[in-house]
Design a protein around this motif. Structure first.
Motif, PDB file in Angstrom:
ATOM      1  N   GLY A  60       0.561  -0.900   0.201  1.00 57.70           N
ATOM      2  CA  GLY A  60       0.222  -0.085  -0.030  1.00 57.70           C
ATOM      3  C   GLY A  60       0.723   1.298  -0.555  1.00 57.70           C
ATOM      4  N   TRP A  61       2.152   0.951   0.004  1.00 52.86           N
ATOM      5  CA  TRP A  61       3.274   2.342   0.001  1.00 52.86           C
ATOM      6  C   TRP A  61       3.218   3.410  -0.676  1.00 52.86           C
ATOM      7  N   ALA A  62       2.359   3.096  -2.333  1.00 53.50           N
ATOM      8  CA  ALA A  62       2.564   3.681  -3.049  1.00 53.50           C
ATOM      9  C   ALA A  62       1.284   4.491  -3.455  1.00 53.50           C
ATOM     10  N   ARG A  63       0.064   4.244  -2.900  1.00 57.10           N
ATOM     11  CA  ARG A  63      -0.673   4.960  -2.807  1.00 57.10           C
ATOM     12  C   ARG A  63      -0.782   6.183  -2.452  1.00 57.10           C
ATOM     13  N   ALA A  64      -1.714   6.884  -3.314  1.00 50.35           N
ATOM     14  CA  ALA A  64      -2.311   8.492  -3.096  1.00 50.35           C
ATOM     15  C   ALA A  64      -1.051   9.271  -2.851  1.00 50.35           C
ATOM     16  N   VAL A  65      -0.331   9.368  -3.854  1.00 54.42           N
ATOM     17  CA  VAL A  65       0.908  10.229  -4.122  1.00 54.42           C
ATOM     18  C   VAL A  65       0.373  11.273  -4.757  1.00 54.42           C
ATOM     19  N   ARG A  66       1.139  12.505  -4.363  1.00 57.33           N
ATOM     20  CA  ARG A  66       0.930  13.874  -5.158  1.00 57.33           C
ATOM     21  C   ARG A  66       2.533  13.949  -5.745  1.00 57.33           C
ATOM     22  N   GLY A  67       3.077  13.667  -4.951  1.00 55.34           N
ATOM     23  CA  GLY A  67       4.503  14.528  -5.449  1.00 55.34           C
ATOM     24  C   GLY A  67       5.589  13.438  -4.627  1.00 55.34           C
ATOM     25  N   LEU A  68       7.111  14.018  -5.186  1.00 55.85           N
ATOM     26  CA  LEU A  68       7.940  13.126  -5.079  1.00 55.85           C
ATOM     27  C   LEU A  68       8.981  13.963  -4.435  1.00 55.85           C
ATOM     28  N   LEU A  69       9.624  13.063  -3.006  1.00 53.75           N
ATOM     29  CA  LEU A  69      11.001  13.815  -3.065  1.00 53.75           C
ATOM     30  C   LEU A  69      12.302  13.189  -3.849  1.00 53.75           C
ATOM     31  N   LEU A  70      13.364  12.940  -4.099  1.00 51.00           N
ATOM     32  CA  LEU A  70      14.174  12.591  -4.247  1.00 51.00           C
ATOM     33  C   LEU A  70      15.429  12.405  -4.181  1.00 51.00           C
ATOM     34  N   ASP A  71      16.311  12.392  -3.284  1.00 51.96           N
ATOM     35  CA  ASP A  71      17.988  12.488  -3.082  1.00 51.96           C
ATOM     36  C   ASP A  71      18.797  11.996  -4.097  1.00 51.96           C
ATOM     37  N   VAL A  72      19.803  12.987  -4.506  1.00 52.18           N
ATOM     38  CA  VAL A  72      20.514  12.810  -5.828  1.00 52.18           C
ATOM     39  C   VAL A  72      21.866  12.085  -5.770  1.00 52.18           C
ATOM     40  N   SER A  73      23.015  12.507  -5.120  1.00 54.16           N
ATOM     41  CA  SER A  73      24.061  11.810  -5.122  1.00 54.16           C
ATOM     42  C   SER A  73      23.555   9.504  -4.230  1.00 54.16           C
ATOM     43  N   GLY A  74      23.787   9.415  -5.693  1.00 50.40           N
ATOM     44  CA  GLY A  74      23.056   7.300  -5.143  1.00 50.40           C
ATOM     45  C   GLY A  74      22.391   7.471  -5.857  1.00 50.40           C
ATOM     46  N   VAL A  75      21.263   8.081  -6.035  1.00 46.41           N
ATOM     47  CA  VAL A  75      19.745   7.669  -6.511  1.00 46.41           C
ATOM     48  C   VAL A  75      19.307   8.752  -8.247  1.00 46.41           C
ATOM     49  N   LEU A  76      20.050   9.096  -8.431  1.00 47.37           N
ATOM     50  CA  LEU A  76      20.341   9.638  -9.740  1.00 47.37           C
ATOM     51  C   LEU A  76      22.135   9.331 -10.435  1.00 47.37           C
ATOM     52  N   TYR A  77      22.693   9.421  -9.541  1.00 49.36           N
ATOM     53  CA  TYR A  77      24.665   9.586 -10.241  1.00 49.36           C
ATOM     54  C   TYR A  77      24.607   9.125  -8.844  1.00 49.36           C
ATOM     55  N   ALA A  83       6.459  14.004 -16.691  1.00 49.61           N
ATOM     56  CA  ALA A  83       5.338  13.833 -17.787  1.00 49.61           C
ATOM     57  C   ALA A  83       3.742  13.139 -16.960  1.00 49.61           C
ATOM     58  N   SER A  84       4.120  12.332 -15.472  1.00 45.88           N
ATOM     59  CA  SER A  84       2.996  11.630 -15.335  1.00 45.88           C
ATOM     60  C   SER A  84       1.908  13.487 -14.011  1.00 45.88           C
ATOM     61  N   GLY A  85       2.158  14.284 -14.342  1.00 48.95           N
ATOM     62  CA  GLY A  85       2.019  15.276 -13.630  1.00 48.95           C
ATOM     63  C   GLY A  85       2.166  14.975 -12.088  1.00 48.95           C
ATOM     64  N   LEU A  86       3.002  13.785 -11.443  1.00 50.73           N
ATOM     65  CA  LEU A  86       3.932  14.466  -9.848  1.00 50.73           C
ATOM     66  C   LEU A  86       4.052  15.472  -9.903  1.00 50.73           C
ATOM     67  N   LYS A  87       4.161  16.128  -8.584  1.00 49.69           N
ATOM     68  CA  LYS A  87       5.745  16.751  -8.490  1.00 49.69           C
ATOM     69  C   LYS A  87       6.881  16.153  -8.256  1.00 49.69           C
ATOM     70  N   ILE A 125       6.607   1.684 -10.378  1.00 50.36           N
ATOM     71  CA  ILE A 125       5.332   1.043  -8.910  1.00 50.36           C
ATOM     72  C   ILE A 125       4.909   1.937  -8.730  1.00 50.36           C
ATOM     73  N   ILE A 126       4.696   3.886  -8.552  1.00 48.45           N
ATOM     74  CA  ILE A 126       4.183   4.142  -8.094  1.00 48.45           C
ATOM     75  C   ILE A 126       3.173   5.010  -9.550  1.00 48.45           C
ATOM     76  N   LEU A 127       3.974   5.015 -10.341  1.00 48.67           N
ATOM     77  CA  LEU A 127       3.189   4.813 -11.488  1.00 48.67           C
ATOM     78  C   LEU A 127       2.089   4.266 -11.704  1.00 48.67           C
ATOM     79  N   GLN A 128       2.179   2.906 -11.562  1.00 48.35           N
ATOM     80  CA  GLN A 128       1.149   1.851 -11.450  1.00 48.35           C
ATOM     81  C   GLN A 128      -0.116   2.178 -10.792  1.00 48.35           C
ATOM     82  N   HIS A 129      -0.002   3.127  -9.569  1.00 50.39           N
ATOM     83  CA  HIS A 129      -0.829   3.008  -9.394  1.00 50.39           C
ATOM     84  C   HIS A 129      -1.101   4.434  -8.890  1.00 50.39           C
ATOM     85  N   LEU A 130      -1.062   4.956  -9.727  1.00 53.36           N
ATOM     86  CA  LEU A 130      -1.529   6.960  -9.417  1.00 53.36           C
ATOM     87  C   LEU A 130      -2.736   6.649 -10.629  1.00 53.36           C
TER      88      LEU A 130
END
Length: 263
Positions: A1-18, A40-44, A258-263
């Motif tokens: 159930g952790w992927a439900r009712a999400v409107r925005g994502l906070l991302l760490d950068v080093s180690g997650v993006l690159y 593209a999904s409209g999530l913040k 996973i998150i986009l599957q639950h939007l």
């Protein structure tokens, strides 16, 4: 159930993006495409980073060069937050930070320092520079130490590197002072990132590679938090005595799937 009712994502950068490195860094497979899909999904989206080796402008320039479609407004970083705090409290810092971060403090009064600001100074963490910061602090009646994060280590392409938290602890011990942390895992830092995201904590998910700073810090603010198995992740994180992520994912791309599957 952790992927439900999400409107925005906070991302760490080093180690997650690159993974950062002397060569400028290497994108983690699928991460640039994952950022495009989030937008593209409209999530913040807000990048919530403890990066203190570059100004936000230069940091974003580097990320764009690595293929990430991000803007300065989408980055919450410790240096601007520290500058606000210094101005509000009339503090004049002695800076022990990376040379490339100095422009962030250009407008701050640094004459006759009444506090020390510590960042990830990398090669500037010499004995002489640490000792100078120690002397400034020990000479104060009520020492004020502000640290731009408290990470223990981070990952670069050539291996793990000591982070600012190790040096912060040395100065805390030597001066019998408790540092004020600006940056993850501080609650006020996550709250400012959520304010910039424009989403309440229960509708946001933090995705990071640091079990304590990213996952623990976000969960203390009422967010869900995922740990990626990239960056500084180590298998021992999965037995952490205090912090239990809402889920483990192999990488950012898998989390976004996973998150986009639950939007």
């Amino acid at each position: 159930g952790w992927a439900r009712a999400v409107r925005g994502l906070l991302l760490d950068v080093s180690g997650v993006l690159y993974d950062s490195g002397a060569d400028g860094g290497v994108p983690i497979a699928g991460s640039a495409e994952a950022v495009r899909r989030i937008k593209a999904s409209g999530l913040k989206l807000q990048l919530c980073t403890n990066e203190t080796q570059a100004t936000r402008e230069n940091f974003v320039r580097k990320l764009r060069g690595l293929g990430f479609d991000v803007s300065v407004a989408e980055v919450t970083a410790p240096a601007p937050a520290a500058c606000r705090l210094l101005r509000e409290r009339g503090l004049r810092p002695h800076l022990l930070v990376h040379d490339d971060l100095l422009p962030e403090f250009a407008e701050v009064d640094k004459t006759n320092p009444n506090c020390v600001v510590l960042g990830d100074a990398a090669e500037n963490f010499t004995y002489a520079n640490l000792n100078e910061a120690f002397r400034v602090l020990i000479g104060m009646e009520k020492p004020v130490l502000i640290s731009l994060g408290k990470g223990r280590y981070y990952k670069e392409t050539d291996g793990l590197k000591l982070d600012v938290g190790a040096y912060m602890k040395a100065l805390e011990y030597a001066c019998d002072v408790q540092a004020e942390v600006v940056g993850k895992p501080s609650k006020s830092f996550f709250e400012s990132a959520l304010a910039e995201l424009g989403v309440p904590p229960e509708q946001a998910i933090m995705i990071g590679d640091d079990i304590v700073s990213d996952v623990g810090g976000a969960q203390q603010c009422g967010m869900r938090a995922l740990q990626v198995r990239t960056g500084k992740y180590r298998p021992s994180d999965e037995n952490h005595p205090q912090v239990k992520p809402d889920a483990y994912v192999n990488n950012l791309a898998e989390a976004v799937d996973i998150i986009l599957q639950h939007l």
